[in-house]
Each structure stands twice: as structure tokens, then as C-alpha cells.
Design a protein around this motif. Sequence first.
Motif, PDB file in Angstrom:
ATOM      1  N   ASP A 143      -3.445 -12.126  16.715  1.00  0.00           N
ATOM      2  CA  ASP A 143      -4.564 -12.381  15.809  1.00  0.00           C
ATOM      3  C   ASP A 143      -5.744 -11.469  16.119  1.00  0.00           C
ATOM      4  O   ASP A 143      -6.461 -11.031  15.214  1.00  0.00           O
ATOM      5  CB  ASP A 143      -5.013 -13.845  15.909  1.00  0.00           C
ATOM      6  CG  ASP A 143      -3.992 -14.793  15.301  1.00  0.00           C
ATOM      7  OD1 ASP A 143      -2.937 -14.321  14.844  1.00  0.00           O
ATOM      8  OD2 ASP A 143      -4.252 -16.016  15.281  1.00  0.00           O
ATOM      9  N   THR A 144      -5.930 -11.170  17.396  1.00  0.00           N
ATOM     10  CA  THR A 144      -7.104 -10.386  17.809  1.00  0.00           C
ATOM     11  C   THR A 144      -6.987  -8.906  17.462  1.00  0.00           C
ATOM     12  O   THR A 144      -7.998  -8.210  17.377  1.00  0.00           O
ATOM     13  CB  THR A 144      -7.329 -10.534  19.323  1.00  0.00           C
ATOM     14  OG1 THR A 144      -6.108 -10.197  20.015  1.00  0.00           O
ATOM     15  CG2 THR A 144      -7.735 -11.965  19.666  1.00  0.00           C
ATOM     16  N   ASN A 145      -5.760  -8.402  17.292  1.00  0.00           N
ATOM     17  CA  ASN A 145      -5.604  -6.980  16.990  1.00  0.00           C
ATOM     18  C   ASN A 145      -4.902  -6.742  15.656  1.00  0.00           C
ATOM     19  O   ASN A 145      -4.431  -5.650  15.369  1.00  0.00           O
ATOM     20  CB  ASN A 145      -4.850  -6.263  18.114  1.00  0.00           C
ATOM     21  CG  ASN A 145      -3.392  -6.710  18.211  1.00  0.00           C
ATOM     22  OD1 ASN A 145      -2.943  -7.588  17.487  1.00  0.00           O
ATOM     23  ND2 ASN A 145      -2.652  -6.109  19.118  1.00  0.00           N
ATOM     24  N   PHE A 146      -4.823  -7.787  14.827  1.00  0.00           N
ATOM     25  CA  PHE A 146      -4.078  -7.713  13.570  1.00  0.00           C
ATOM     26  C   PHE A 146      -4.553  -6.552  12.697  1.00  0.00           C
ATOM     27  O   PHE A 146      -3.768  -5.738  12.222  1.00  0.00           O
ATOM     28  CB  PHE A 146      -4.204  -9.033  12.813  1.00  0.00           C
ATOM     29  CG  PHE A 146      -3.429  -9.085  11.527  1.00  0.00           C
ATOM     30  CD1 PHE A 146      -2.099  -9.472  11.521  1.00  0.00           C
ATOM     31  CD2 PHE A 146      -4.023  -8.747  10.326  1.00  0.00           C
ATOM     32  CE1 PHE A 146      -1.373  -9.516  10.335  1.00  0.00           C
ATOM     33  CE2 PHE A 146      -3.314  -8.798   9.136  1.00  0.00           C
ATOM     34  CZ  PHE A 146      -1.991  -9.185   9.144  1.00  0.00           C
ATOM     35  N   PHE A 147      -5.864  -6.458  12.498  1.00  0.00           N
ATOM     36  CA  PHE A 147      -6.395  -5.421  11.618  1.00  0.00           C
ATOM     37  C   PHE A 147      -6.381  -4.047  12.287  1.00  0.00           C
ATOM     38  O   PHE A 147      -6.239  -3.030  11.604  1.00  0.00           O
ATOM     39  CB  PHE A 147      -7.812  -5.790  11.165  1.00  0.00           C
ATOM     40  CG  PHE A 147      -7.839  -6.946  10.215  1.00  0.00           C
ATOM     41  CD1 PHE A 147      -7.453  -6.794   8.897  1.00  0.00           C
ATOM     42  CD2 PHE A 147      -8.227  -8.198  10.651  1.00  0.00           C
ATOM     43  CE1 PHE A 147      -7.465  -7.852   8.012  1.00  0.00           C
ATOM     44  CE2 PHE A 147      -8.243  -9.273   9.782  1.00  0.00           C
ATOM     45  CZ  PHE A 147      -7.859  -9.106   8.464  1.00  0.00           C
ATOM     46  N   SER A 148      -6.523  -4.017  13.608  1.00  0.00           N
ATOM     47  CA  SER A 148      -6.443  -2.736  14.306  1.00  0.00           C
ATOM     48  C   SER A 148      -5.055  -2.120  14.161  1.00  0.00           C
ATOM     49  O   SER A 148      -4.919  -0.919  13.919  1.00  0.00           O
ATOM     50  CB  SER A 148      -6.783  -2.926  15.789  1.00  0.00           C
ATOM     51  OG  SER A 148      -8.101  -3.364  15.951  1.00  0.00           O
TER      52      SER A 148
END
Length: 254
Positions: A143-148
Amino acid sequence: MKISWSPNWQLSNELQGIVLISFSLLLFKLFVKNMITMLVAPKLVPFLLISMVVMFMLGFFRLLNSNLKGADCDCDVCDQNTSTIKQLIPYLLFFSPLFFFFTIEDFSINKDLLSTNGYISETTNDDGRTLNMKMEDEIIVKDTNFFSVMDLLNNQLDDAVGRKIVMNGYIYREEGLKNNEAVLARKVMTHCVADLSIYGYMLNGDLSKLKTGDWYTITATIQKKEIDGTMMPVLKVQKVEKSEKPLEEYIYDL
């Protein structure tokens, strides 16, 4: 000309107090049941907490001072000729949603409510996010790096092709997809539930046993495919594991 206190004026104050306290209890229920982030993004939660406290205090004040017989007013509710039924009708606009909220079962935004929205398979990094994720042999999406990761694959797709990726999500299908195609998706909220969208990646492989709406952890190889004239990442499925829906179902794009 001011009109002295009347029973209608007291009733109006009491109804206003009940409405305000009821809406504060509505927010309190959402907080207690950990459902508030299903409706608004986490950064807006403190404002709702403040609103809950303010509404409760205003409602309590209204009830406490509803029978001030020494007060004067010049509004319509002070008119002795106004019928009680006519006075109650406007408050039905407030009590109706409150009634349904406290009586119907809890719900979640499901695939049927989002089925007409389509899914988004790319993002842009024009909001200042930097693409600083190291290209390793295996990319694990959280969830913390989904967009990255999504930014990385769409902007450096050629470098990502052939690498393994592990991602958790639910199966989403829409019209036009082939039998060997589906989308591994997540629901993304920016500010509130009104802007809820589906983000995900196209899957390719033996997907006949994957049920739409169920959650899976997919291990796949990153490939690229031209879709509607644009080269897009496609995940060639290598391994599938059934998983439970996470406690925090949404991802927040803030």
C-alpha cells in the motif's frame, strides 16, 4: 414586531438539538467501527472529529435552552398559527437519512457500484513524486509504494520488462476482456468516497479459476502490450494464492 416565546419555538429548538446530536452520534459510530476511512481520506478525519464535538455541543446547548420562556424572536416558528405538522416537514429531510443510517446494515463499496467506472492502469508523476524505487529482480507492491511502482512501470517500462512482481488485490472484470484476461485491482480514494476509483494492472494467463471480486496474491512477470495505441504493462501470471480482504481495503492517493 417581535413575538414572545411560543411552544412552536421550543419544539423547533428541541428538533434542532436532536438533529445535531444525532449527526454527531453518526460520526461517533463511524469512528468506533473504524468505518470513517471508507468515506473520507485519513487526512480529513481530524476535521470530522472536530465537527463531531462541535455538533454535539451545539445540540446539547439547543436542548438545554429550548424552553427559555423569557426569549423573544421574530422567525416563523414563533407564529402561533403555524401548525405542528407544517413545522415538522422540513426536519424530515434530516431525520430520514439518520433513520436509514442507524437501522440498515453496514455496507461496503463493492464491484457492482464501481462497475461502470472502468479501471485506471497508469499514473503520472507531475505532482512532484519522484521515481526513486530501485529496479530489483522482484518488485513487491505494498500500500505504501503502490503509486511509486505504478509510476515506475509506466515511465520505465522497458527496464521493468521481464522482472517479477508480487501484488495483492481483487479480481476485476469488465466488458471486452478475453477469457484469459482480468485486472488485479485496488480501490483508490483521494478525498472522499465520491472520488473513489479503481486502479490496477491487466493480468494475462490461466485466469478461469479466479473469481471476480475475490482477493488474491499474484506473482507475475512484467510484460508490455499495446492497448488502444499505447504500450502498457501486462502481468503474465506465474503463481496465484488466495488471500483475505485486507482490513484497510482502500489506498489513499494523498
